[in-house]
Design a protein around this motif. Sequence first.
Motif, PDB file in Angstrom:
ATOM      1  N   ILE A 257       0.858  -1.187   0.000  1.00 55.31           N
ATOM      2  CA  ILE A 257       0.000   0.000   0.000  1.00 55.31           C
ATOM      3  C   ILE A 257       0.889   1.229   0.000  1.00 55.31           C
ATOM      4  N   ALA A 258       0.533   2.201  -0.814  1.00 58.30           N
ATOM      5  CA  ALA A 258       1.313   3.437  -0.889  1.00 58.30           C
ATOM      6  C   ALA A 258       0.415   4.638  -0.636  1.00 58.30           C
ATOM      7  N   VAL A 259       0.984   5.631   0.044  1.00 62.11           N
ATOM      8  CA  VAL A 259       0.270   6.867   0.351  1.00 62.11           C
ATOM      9  C   VAL A 259       1.165   8.031  -0.042  1.00 62.11           C
ATOM     10  N   VAL A 260       0.622   8.975  -0.786  1.00 58.77           N
ATOM     11  CA  VAL A 260       1.362  10.176  -1.161  1.00 58.77           C
ATOM     12  C   VAL A 260       0.497  11.396  -0.850  1.00 58.77           C
ATOM     13  N   ASP A 266       0.350  17.016  -7.693  1.00 56.49           N
ATOM     14  CA  ASP A 266       0.570  18.299  -8.371  1.00 56.49           C
ATOM     15  C   ASP A 266       1.814  18.240  -9.259  1.00 56.49           C
ATOM     16  N   ALA A 267       2.864  17.549  -8.777  1.00 60.83           N
ATOM     17  CA  ALA A 267       4.123  17.483  -9.531  1.00 60.83           C
ATOM     18  C   ALA A 267       4.007  16.596 -10.764  1.00 60.83           C
ATOM     19  N   HIS A 268       3.242  15.508 -10.668  1.00 58.30           N
ATOM     20  CA  HIS A 268       3.167  14.546 -11.770  1.00 58.30           C
ATOM     21  C   HIS A 268       1.916  14.693 -12.624  1.00 58.30           C
ATOM     22  N   GLY A 269       0.975  15.505 -12.196  1.00 59.16           N
ATOM     23  CA  GLY A 269      -0.216  15.742 -12.987  1.00 59.16           C
ATOM     24  C   GLY A 269      -1.023  14.475 -13.227  1.00 59.16           C
ATOM     25  N   GLU A 270      -1.535  14.327 -14.444  1.00 57.47           N
ATOM     26  CA  GLU A 270      -2.380  13.176 -14.759  1.00 57.47           C
ATOM     27  C   GLU A 270      -1.608  11.861 -14.764  1.00 57.47           C
ATOM     28  N   ARG A 271      -0.285  11.935 -14.773  1.00 57.93           N
ATOM     29  CA  ARG A 271       0.540  10.722 -14.801  1.00 57.93           C
ATOM     30  C   ARG A 271       0.777  10.152 -13.408  1.00 57.93           C
ATOM     31  N   TRP A 272       0.210  10.735 -12.361  1.00 58.60           N
ATOM     32  CA  TRP A 272       0.618  10.357 -11.010  1.00 58.60           C
ATOM     33  C   TRP A 272       0.353   8.883 -10.712  1.00 58.60           C
ATOM     34  N   LEU A 273      -0.754   8.334 -11.231  1.00 55.85           N
ATOM     35  CA  LEU A 273      -1.049   6.940 -10.959  1.00 55.85           C
ATOM     36  C   LEU A 273      -0.085   6.018 -11.712  1.00 55.85           C
ATOM     37  N   ARG A 274       0.306   6.394 -12.920  1.00 51.35           N
ATOM     38  CA  ARG A 274       1.274   5.583 -13.676  1.00 51.35           C
ATOM     39  C   ARG A 274       2.632   5.606 -12.997  1.00 51.35           C
ATOM     40  N   VAL A 275       2.999   6.753 -12.425  1.00 55.57           N
ATOM     41  CA  VAL A 275       4.278   6.832 -11.717  1.00 55.57           C
ATOM     42  C   VAL A 275       4.272   5.870 -10.527  1.00 55.57           C
ATOM     43  N   LEU A 276       3.111   5.700  -9.923  1.00 53.99           N
ATOM     44  CA  LEU A 276       3.010   4.828  -8.758  1.00 53.99           C
ATOM     45  C   LEU A 276       3.023   3.344  -9.107  1.00 53.99           C
ATOM     46  N   ASP A 277       3.108   3.003 -10.402  1.00 58.60           N
ATOM     47  CA  ASP A 277       3.231   1.596 -10.762  1.00 58.60           C
ATOM     48  C   ASP A 277       4.464   0.959 -10.140  1.00 58.60           C
ATOM     49  N   GLN A 290      11.510   5.895  -1.046  1.00 58.68           N
ATOM     50  CA  GLN A 290      12.501   6.855  -1.530  1.00 58.68           C
ATOM     51  C   GLN A 290      12.262   7.192  -2.998  1.00 58.68           C
ATOM     52  N   LEU A 291      11.985   6.183  -3.821  1.00 61.54           N
ATOM     53  CA  LEU A 291      11.748   6.418  -5.242  1.00 61.54           C
ATOM     54  C   LEU A 291      10.523   7.299  -5.474  1.00 61.54           C
ATOM     55  N   LEU A 292       9.513   7.169  -4.619  1.00 66.52           N
ATOM     56  CA  LEU A 292       8.290   7.949  -4.802  1.00 66.52           C
ATOM     57  C   LEU A 292       8.496   9.434  -4.539  1.00 66.52           C
ATOM     58  N   THR A 293       9.597   9.792  -3.917  1.00 65.54           N
ATOM     59  CA  THR A 293       9.844  11.218  -3.652  1.00 65.54           C
ATOM     60  C   THR A 293      10.568  11.909  -4.802  1.00 65.54           C
ATOM     61  N   ARG A 294      10.997  11.167  -5.803  1.00 67.17           N
ATOM     62  CA  ARG A 294      11.721  11.789  -6.905  1.00 67.17           C
ATOM     63  C   ARG A 294      10.822  12.743  -7.674  1.00 67.17           C
ATOM     64  N   GLY A 295      11.347  13.909  -7.978  1.00 65.26           N
ATOM     65  CA  GLY A 295      10.575  14.890  -8.714  1.00 65.26           C
ATOM     66  C   GLY A 295      10.413  14.508 -10.172  1.00 65.26           C
ATOM     67  N   ALA A 296       9.421  15.109 -10.818  1.00 68.39           N
ATOM     68  CA  ALA A 296       9.174  14.837 -12.233  1.00 68.39           C
ATOM     69  C   ALA A 296      10.275  15.436 -13.083  1.00 68.39           C
ATOM     70  N   GLY A 298      13.518  15.193 -13.158  1.00 69.62           N
ATOM     71  CA  GLY A 298      14.696  15.738 -12.499  1.00 69.62           C
ATOM     72  C   GLY A 298      14.433  16.918 -11.590  1.00 69.62           C
ATOM     73  N   ALA A 299      13.182  17.246 -11.342  1.00 69.29           N
ATOM     74  CA  ALA A 299      12.870  18.374 -10.457  1.00 69.29           C
ATOM     75  C   ALA A 299      13.171  17.985  -9.011  1.00 69.29           C
ATOM     76  N   ARG A 300      13.016  18.962  -8.104  1.00 67.66           N
ATOM     77  CA  ARG A 300      13.276  18.730  -6.694  1.00 67.66           C
ATOM     78  C   ARG A 300      12.353  17.648  -6.146  1.00 67.66           C
ATOM     79  N   ARG A 301      12.841  16.915  -5.166  1.00 65.28           N
ATOM     80  CA  ARG A 301      12.037  15.861  -4.552  1.00 65.28           C
ATOM     81  C   ARG A 301      10.722  16.415  -4.006  1.00 65.28           C
ATOM     82  N   THR A 302       9.715  15.558  -4.002  1.00 68.82           N
ATOM     83  CA  THR A 302       8.400  15.931  -3.475  1.00 68.82           C
ATOM     84  C   THR A 302       7.960  14.862  -2.478  1.00 68.82           C
ATOM     85  N   GLY A 303       7.718  15.273  -1.262  1.00 66.11           N
ATOM     86  CA  GLY A 303       7.311  14.310  -0.239  1.00 66.11           C
ATOM     87  C   GLY A 303       6.108  14.842   0.518  1.00 66.11           C
TER      88      GLY A 303
END
Length: 316
Positions: A257-260, A266-277, A290-296, A298-303
């Motif tokens: 289970i993942a929670v963000v 906001d950082a990943h837009g409509e792709r946010w669910l695909r990023v969570l694959d 840790q991987l889930l905090t990577r920015g879109a 190369g942007a700054r991390r988002t947590g």
Amino acid sequence: MRTALAGTTGNAMLMGLAEVSTPVGWVLLPGLLGVSARPRVAALVSAWAGVLLALSVVVPVIPGHRSDPQALLASAAGLAAVPVLAWARRRTRTAALARVAAPTDVAVFTVPAGPGSAALAICGTAGEIGAAVPVRGGGLRVLLGTVTGAALDTPTGRRAIEQAFRRAAAGPRRTVPHLVGALDRVVRDLAPAGHLRATIVDVDRAGSVRAVRCGSPDLVVAAGSRAEPAGVPQGPAIGSTEPGDHAPPGPVTGRRIAVVGTGFTDAHGERWLRVLDQVAAGDDPARTAQLLTRGARGARRTGPALVIDPEPPSRR
């Protein structure tokens, strides 16, 4: 801290007026206040209670211990033990939290979650709120979210919210709605115009997961090689509506289970669910968080990000 000191002072005045000289009367309340607080607050409460005890002996107009050596010795021993007990209690609770190796711009902590484990990644991004509280018996409660409002989005405001959650979540019988109510009161006191978009997760000792969404993205569960929304009902952000209007907690099932927070969506837009694959891949929840905090791009991390494996590896 002010509440603890005021309670200690009031207790001393009451014991003095009642001419109570037994140690339990002078030490019980300061001891309860101190043990339930942080070690630094416990030391201050004990020191102030000691000063009030000394005044009850030195100042003739203040009844109290007088100069009974045995009572004074028992009270001194009790007050000296309070900071030690507070430190031991805090150490026992924080010992379950372990920081793991990660890049310098993200802090990743692992913690037991029922029979399984969980990992919380914190980046220090704007408005970020993240706190994990191990519960006696093997449970876990986690707050993850983002604050909005100038009075809340400060180190002091964020720290006040996280500390309020830790205090409310420490009791083994506290329910998720109780935690939402406690946070709602804090947010309204700090900033009536601000609010907290958050997810509160409760994992019991058996590994059952329940969560409540307050203006935050849906939780994600691993289903095969893909990530799917958990379908937890969404309620309004904490502090944005009248108390009691929040959605009820819903059960969450899945091998992972993942929670963000809203910063992720906001950082990943409509792709946010695909990023969570990527939640479905790998065996290490700490690495996944840790991987889930990577920015879109190369942007700054988002947590923050939370990953829970409710069952031990042998059952997955």
